[in-house]
Design an enzyme around this catalytic site. Sequence first.
Site, mmCIF file in Angstrom:
data_model
loop_
_atom_site.group_PDB
_atom_site.id
_atom_site.type_symbol
_atom_site.label_atom_id
_atom_site.label_comp_id
_atom_site.label_asym_id
_atom_site.label_seq_id
_atom_site.Cartn_x
_atom_site.Cartn_y
_atom_site.Cartn_z
ATOM 1 N N LYS A 13 -54.366 -29.877 49.229
ATOM 2 C CA LYS A 13 -53.023 -30.141 49.780
ATOM 3 C C LYS A 13 -51.932 -29.282 49.138
ATOM 4 C CE LYS A 13 -52.204 -34.549 47.353
ATOM 5 N NZ LYS A 13 -53.366 -34.390 46.438
ATOM 6 N N ARG A 88 -47.439 -41.955 47.534
ATOM 7 C CA ARG A 88 -48.821 -42.266 47.152
ATOM 8 C C ARG A 88 -49.080 -43.761 47.141
ATOM 9 N NH1 ARG A 88 -49.754 -37.154 43.912
ATOM 10 N NH2 ARG A 88 -51.876 -37.178 43.153
ATOM 11 N N ARG A 122 -61.495 -25.582 39.502
ATOM 12 C CA ARG A 122 -60.080 -25.330 39.794
ATOM 13 C C ARG A 122 -59.330 -24.808 38.566
ATOM 14 N NH1 ARG A 122 -56.077 -29.488 42.764
ATOM 15 N NH2 ARG A 122 -56.223 -30.760 40.887
ATOM 16 N N ARG A 147 -56.267 -27.732 34.450
ATOM 17 C CA ARG A 147 -55.358 -28.852 34.204
ATOM 18 C C ARG A 147 -56.063 -29.880 33.342
ATOM 19 N NH1 ARG A 147 -52.971 -30.793 39.957
ATOM 20 N NH2 ARG A 147 -53.342 -32.805 39.004
ATOM 21 N N ARG A 158 -58.777 -40.699 38.950
ATOM 22 C CA ARG A 158 -57.808 -40.338 39.983
ATOM 23 C C ARG A 158 -58.349 -40.656 41.375
ATOM 24 N NH1 ARG A 158 -56.881 -34.323 38.552
ATOM 25 N NH2 ARG A 158 -55.643 -34.257 40.446
HETATM 26 P P1 AMP Z 1 -51.084 -34.042 41.693
HETATM 27 O O1 AMP Z 1 -50.674 -32.702 41.174
HETATM 28 O O2 AMP Z 1 -50.453 -34.349 43.023
HETATM 29 O O3 AMP Z 1 -52.571 -34.236 41.691
HETATM 30 O O4 AMP Z 1 -50.464 -35.130 40.669
HETATM 31 C C1 AMP Z 1 -50.828 -35.115 39.302
HETATM 32 C C2 AMP Z 1 -50.450 -36.428 38.638
HETATM 33 O O5 AMP Z 1 -49.017 -36.619 38.719
HETATM 34 C C3 AMP Z 1 -51.031 -37.680 39.278
HETATM 35 O O6 AMP Z 1 -52.352 -37.960 38.817
HETATM 36 C C4 AMP Z 1 -50.026 -38.742 38.795
HETATM 37 O O7 AMP Z 1 -50.219 -39.070 37.435
HETATM 38 C C5 AMP Z 1 -48.703 -37.992 38.919
HETATM 39 N N1 AMP Z 1 -48.105 -38.148 40.273
HETATM 40 C C6 AMP Z 1 -47.873 -37.139 41.184
HETATM 41 N N2 AMP Z 1 -47.313 -37.634 42.291
HETATM 42 C C7 AMP Z 1 -47.184 -38.969 42.107
HETATM 43 C C8 AMP Z 1 -46.691 -40.042 42.910
HETATM 44 N N3 AMP Z 1 -46.226 -39.838 44.145
HETATM 45 N N4 AMP Z 1 -46.713 -41.294 42.381
HETATM 46 C C9 AMP Z 1 -47.169 -41.522 41.139
HETATM 47 N N5 AMP Z 1 -47.670 -40.570 40.334
HETATM 48 C C10 AMP Z 1 -47.678 -39.294 40.811
#
Ligand code: AMP
Length: 200
Positions: A13, A88, A122, A147, A158
């Site tokens: 995404k 989310r 990744r 990461r 996750r």
């Molecule tokens: P992502 O890069 O989208 O995979 O997000 C990495 C991490 O950021 C997630 O595992 C959460 O800890 C936090 N995070 C990102 N977006 C959200 C959201 N909308 N609500 C809560 N935590 C978020």
Amino acid sequence: MILVLLGPPACGKGTQARNIARHLGGTHISTGFLLREAVEQRKPLGMLAQRYVDAGELVPDDLVISLVREVLQCGDNSGPAVLDGFPRTVSQAQALDAFLPPDRVILIELDNTEVILRISGRRMGPNGESYHVLYNPPPQGLVAVQRSDDREDVVRERLEIYHRQTEPMLEFYERKGLLCRVSGKGSIEEVFDSILPLLG
Ligand code: AMP
């Protein structure tokens, strides 16, 4: 125009959101990137969010909602905004609806086995762009790193959270008739081609 991109970790995404924003001449807003940046820069938000991000858990709704509200209100609102990783939870979706209801919601589907396979390879570039050691290697000379929340144990957490907390939100958008599903399998270009007709 507000476009929401949803899907499990590593479904692509981030990459697709970036390409869609470029295609539409809009802004790509990734809450994951903004949170990681706040952590690295030791901003107050980062201090509050770090332990959740490191553990692969969701940052509390109120923090993320005010972050997105601030970005959407402060930014240039004339063009389309592509939201990547937000909302989310059902509460986040309700909050977004109250201040800027999305026009389209696209779900990129990918099964758990493929998620684990992809995430192990990744790597992230300095501007939050994502690469894969086999399928989309970083250009020579560019430092791309793994990461910390892409470690297998954190990824499993996750994924569990995605199924438990984010999937119930899909029904919220389904009931509104906004949800479109595309398969995340295939190349970046193939997935983008299946998204393109949904943008018109
Ligand atoms: P992502 O890069 O989208 O995979 O997000 C990495 C991490 O950021 C997630 O595992 C959460 O800890 C936090 N995070 C990102 N977006 C959200 C959201 N909308 N609500 C809560 N935590 C978020």
